[in-house]
Design a protein around this motif. Structure first.
Motif, PDB file in Angstrom:
ATOM      1  N   VAL A  98      -2.315   2.663   9.240  1.00  0.00           N
ATOM      2  CA  VAL A  98      -3.549   3.406   8.979  1.00  0.00           C
ATOM      3  C   VAL A  98      -4.160   2.875   7.692  1.00  0.00           C
ATOM      4  O   VAL A  98      -3.459   2.721   6.686  1.00  0.00           O
ATOM      5  CB  VAL A  98      -3.245   4.914   8.848  1.00  0.00           C
ATOM      6  CG1 VAL A  98      -4.502   5.693   8.479  1.00  0.00           C
ATOM      7  CG2 VAL A  98      -2.663   5.451  10.149  1.00  0.00           C
ATOM      8  N   SER A  99      -5.439   2.594   7.717  1.00  0.00           N
ATOM      9  CA  SER A  99      -6.087   1.969   6.561  1.00  0.00           C
ATOM     10  C   SER A  99      -5.912   2.799   5.288  1.00  0.00           C
ATOM     11  O   SER A  99      -5.764   2.244   4.198  1.00  0.00           O
ATOM     12  CB  SER A  99      -7.576   1.740   6.838  1.00  0.00           C
ATOM     13  OG  SER A  99      -8.221   2.965   7.170  1.00  0.00           O
ATOM     14  N   ALA A 100      -5.877   4.127   5.422  1.00  0.00           N
ATOM     15  CA  ALA A 100      -5.722   4.973   4.236  1.00  0.00           C
ATOM     16  C   ALA A 100      -4.342   4.803   3.604  1.00  0.00           C
ATOM     17  O   ALA A 100      -4.183   5.013   2.395  1.00  0.00           O
ATOM     18  CB  ALA A 100      -5.946   6.435   4.611  1.00  0.00           C
ATOM     19  N   ASP A 101      -3.339   4.453   4.419  1.00  0.00           N
ATOM     20  CA  ASP A 101      -1.980   4.283   3.905  1.00  0.00           C
ATOM     21  C   ASP A 101      -1.683   2.843   3.481  1.00  0.00           C
ATOM     22  O   ASP A 101      -0.671   2.591   2.818  1.00  0.00           O
ATOM     23  CB  ASP A 101      -0.951   4.676   4.981  1.00  0.00           C
ATOM     24  CG  ASP A 101      -0.986   6.161   5.305  1.00  0.00           C
ATOM     25  OD1 ASP A 101      -1.374   6.942   4.419  1.00  0.00           O
ATOM     26  OD2 ASP A 101      -0.632   6.527   6.441  1.00  0.00           O
ATOM     27  N   ASP A 102      -2.543   1.912   3.872  1.00  0.00           N
ATOM     28  CA  ASP A 102      -2.251   0.496   3.643  1.00  0.00           C
ATOM     29  C   ASP A 102      -2.000   0.129   2.179  1.00  0.00           C
ATOM     30  O   ASP A 102      -1.080  -0.657   1.895  1.00  0.00           O
ATOM     31  CB  ASP A 102      -3.375  -0.377   4.209  1.00  0.00           C
ATOM     32  CG  ASP A 102      -3.246  -0.544   5.721  1.00  0.00           C
ATOM     33  OD1 ASP A 102      -2.214  -0.126   6.278  1.00  0.00           O
ATOM     34  OD2 ASP A 102      -4.179  -1.103   6.337  1.00  0.00           O
ATOM     35  N   PRO A 103      -2.766   0.654   1.224  1.00  0.00           N
ATOM     36  CA  PRO A 103      -2.485   0.290  -0.176  1.00  0.00           C
ATOM     37  C   PRO A 103      -1.068   0.659  -0.613  1.00  0.00           C
ATOM     38  O   PRO A 103      -0.422  -0.093  -1.347  1.00  0.00           O
ATOM     39  CB  PRO A 103      -3.545   1.078  -0.963  1.00  0.00           C
ATOM     40  CG  PRO A 103      -4.674   1.270  -0.001  1.00  0.00           C
ATOM     41  CD  PRO A 103      -4.002   1.469   1.329  1.00  0.00           C
ATOM     42  N   VAL A 104      -0.569   1.807  -0.138  1.00  0.00           N
ATOM     43  CA  VAL A 104       0.790   2.229  -0.487  1.00  0.00           C
ATOM     44  C   VAL A 104       1.806   1.286   0.133  1.00  0.00           C
ATOM     45  O   VAL A 104       2.738   0.807  -0.529  1.00  0.00           O
ATOM     46  CB  VAL A 104       1.046   3.676  -0.023  1.00  0.00           C
ATOM     47  CG1 VAL A 104       2.496   4.069  -0.299  1.00  0.00           C
ATOM     48  CG2 VAL A 104       0.088   4.632  -0.720  1.00  0.00           C
ATOM     49  N   PHE A 105       1.636   0.994   1.426  1.00  0.00           N
ATOM     50  CA  PHE A 105       2.576   0.100   2.100  1.00  0.00           C
ATOM     51  C   PHE A 105       2.546  -1.296   1.483  1.00  0.00           C
ATOM     52  O   PHE A 105       3.585  -1.958   1.379  1.00  0.00           O
ATOM     53  CB  PHE A 105       2.260   0.027   3.592  1.00  0.00           C
ATOM     54  CG  PHE A 105       2.701   1.237   4.356  1.00  0.00           C
ATOM     55  CD1 PHE A 105       4.005   1.697   4.282  1.00  0.00           C
ATOM     56  CD2 PHE A 105       1.802   1.928   5.169  1.00  0.00           C
ATOM     57  CE1 PHE A 105       4.416   2.815   4.988  1.00  0.00           C
ATOM     58  CE2 PHE A 105       2.208   3.043   5.884  1.00  0.00           C
ATOM     59  CZ  PHE A 105       3.517   3.491   5.792  1.00  0.00           C
ATOM     60  N   ARG A 106       1.383  -1.720   1.063  1.00  0.00           N
ATOM     61  CA  ARG A 106       1.294  -3.052   0.469  1.00  0.00           C
ATOM     62  C   ARG A 106       2.063  -3.112  -0.843  1.00  0.00           C
ATOM     63  O   ARG A 106       2.729  -4.108  -1.143  1.00  0.00           O
ATOM     64  CB  ARG A 106      -0.171  -3.449   0.252  1.00  0.00           C
ATOM     65  CG  ARG A 106      -0.352  -4.900  -0.131  1.00  0.00           C
ATOM     66  CD  ARG A 106      -1.729  -5.409   0.213  1.00  0.00           C
ATOM     67  NE  ARG A 106      -1.764  -6.853   0.266  1.00  0.00           N
ATOM     68  CZ  ARG A 106      -2.717  -7.563   0.839  1.00  0.00           C
ATOM     69  NH1 ARG A 106      -3.717  -6.952   1.442  1.00  0.00           N
ATOM     70  NH2 ARG A 106      -2.675  -8.875   0.839  1.00  0.00           N
ATOM     71  N   ARG A 107       1.989  -2.037  -1.637  1.00  0.00           N
ATOM     72  CA  ARG A 107       2.744  -2.001  -2.894  1.00  0.00           C
ATOM     73  C   ARG A 107       4.246  -2.052  -2.625  1.00  0.00           C
ATOM     74  O   ARG A 107       5.004  -2.639  -3.389  1.00  0.00           O
ATOM     75  CB  ARG A 107       2.381  -0.740  -3.700  1.00  0.00           C
ATOM     76  CG  ARG A 107       1.030  -0.786  -4.365  1.00  0.00           C
ATOM     77  CD  ARG A 107       0.909   0.259  -5.459  1.00  0.00           C
ATOM     78  NE  ARG A 107       1.092   1.619  -4.964  1.00  0.00           N
ATOM     79  CZ  ARG A 107       0.103   2.367  -4.474  1.00  0.00           C
ATOM     80  NH1 ARG A 107      -1.132   1.874  -4.403  1.00  0.00           N
ATOM     81  NH2 ARG A 107       0.344   3.603  -4.065  1.00  0.00           N
ATOM     82  N   TRP A 108       4.681  -1.424  -1.567  1.00  0.00           N
ATOM     83  CA  TRP A 108       6.107  -1.427  -1.230  1.00  0.00           C
ATOM     84  C   TRP A 108       6.553  -2.770  -0.655  1.00  0.00           C
ATOM     85  O   TRP A 108       7.748  -3.037  -0.547  1.00  0.00           O
ATOM     86  CB  TRP A 108       6.404  -0.328  -0.217  1.00  0.00           C
ATOM     87  CG  TRP A 108       6.503   1.040  -0.802  1.00  0.00           C
ATOM     88  CD1 TRP A 108       5.556   2.017  -0.793  1.00  0.00           C
ATOM     89  CD2 TRP A 108       7.620   1.601  -1.506  1.00  0.00           C
ATOM     90  NE1 TRP A 108       6.007   3.141  -1.434  1.00  0.00           N
ATOM     91  CE2 TRP A 108       7.273   2.922  -1.880  1.00  0.00           C
ATOM     92  CE3 TRP A 108       8.879   1.119  -1.845  1.00  0.00           C
ATOM     93  CZ2 TRP A 108       8.139   3.754  -2.588  1.00  0.00           C
ATOM     94  CZ3 TRP A 108       9.751   1.949  -2.539  1.00  0.00           C
ATOM     95  CH2 TRP A 108       9.371   3.246  -2.905  1.00  0.00           C
TER      96      TRP A 108
END
Length: 314
Positions: A98-108
């Motif tokens: 989900v695009s809204a969650d992508d920044p978090v997943f990218r940091r991980w």
């Protein structure tokens, strides 16, 4: 926030000589790969050119996965999960999120090009699944590196048409509270991985007759299928079929008569089809998906195995 004392807990478990599968992976991480559980650095990431090469090497398996990646993501995406398809080195080559969650997943580091092998990241869903070639879940503080204990990852291995480990299918979350859903997620990931393997296998042997074998694998990580040519010679076998029949590349090169002309194997295939239909509630399309077949192929099997007569399927 990282949990204080995680590294000490890992080392304490290993000092105590624990003999669990998790401890075995922690031990490989510490002694074989010489990793530090206190590591808080993000995963290494391939360059753009390296990622493109990895995607190209996945070839037909990557193409065969697309519909199943979409379907799996539709099932788990609203729960704060992303879906990753990796190569045999633990590098995601495709993902859904989900695009809204992508920044978090990218940091991980749950992103295309990150390196999640056990040799680099220690115990983690992707890397440990590839190392052990089985379906598994690594929850939060079961990870080796302190940095990764906020993650929960359920992963199934993917095998190529020659039975070799080719990658993994992963559902990951960085939200707490998914432990109670592990069984459901494992089933969804495993079924999707089997459908990808089966589709890639069929596409590797166009025109061949596909034979289903009894499904006895404990983790159901591979579909037991044979590809048989017009002369009734086995020309291909999935990993599960190779294990069940003790087949090797050399065995197949020498030429193996198809065993499905025997009454025993016909009955075994009939049982496999009946089981899938029962699980799918009589829905032929759903049963075909579970078996890694098209609806048309399953309909032909229903007729050949005399399962269509007097029965109502939909």
């Amino acid at each position: 926030m990282a949990e204080p004392g995680h590294a000490e807990r890992v080392l304490s478990v290993l000092r105590d000589g624990a003999a669990t599968p998790l401890a075995a992976s922690w031990r490989r991480s510490l002694t074989l790969h010489q990793l530090d559980p206190e590591n808080r650095k993000p995963p290494e990431t391939l360059s753009g050119a390296e990622l493109k090469a990895a995607q190209e090497q996945m070839g037909p398996l990557l193409a065969a996965a697309q519909d199943n990646l979409d379907a799996l993501f539709q099932a788990v995406g609203d729960g704060g999960c992303c879906v990753l398809l990796t190569n045999a080195d633990g590098v995601p080559v495709d993902r859904r999120g989900v695009s809204a969650d992508d920044p978090v997943f990218r940091r991980w580091g749950l992103w295309n090009g990150a390196v999640w092998s056990e040799a680099r990241e220690g115990t983690n869903g992707i890397g440990t699944c590839l190392a052990e070639q089985r379906v598994l879940t690594i929850h939060r503080d079961q990870h080796f590196h302190t940095r990764n204990i906020g993650l929960s990852c359920t992963v199934a291995p993917l095998f190529d048409p020659c039975g070799r480990i080719a990658g993994a299918l992963d559902v990951s979350s960085c939200r707490p509270g998914l432990d109670s859903l592990t069984g459901l997620v494992e089933r969804a990931v495993t079924d999707a991985a089997r459908r990808i393997e089966a589709r890639a296998f069929r596409e590797a042997y166009p025109g061949a007759r596909i034979v289903l074998l009894p499904d006895t694998a404990a983790d159901r990580a591979s579909v037991p299928m044979l590809a048989v040519d017009a002369d009734d010679v086995v020309i291909g076998a999935t990993r599960a079929a190779r294990l069940a029949l003790k087949l090797t590349d050399e065995t197949l090169k020498r030429g193996l008569p198809s065993p499905d002309r025997s009454a025993d194997l016909d009955e075994a295939e009939r049982a496999a089809v009946r089981r899938a239909l029962t699980q799918a509630g009589g829905n032929v399309s759903a049963a075909a998906g579970l078996l890694g077949l098209s609806r048309a192929t399953l309909n032909r099997k229903l007729k050949r195995l005399d399962l269509a007569r007097g029965r109502e399927f939909h």
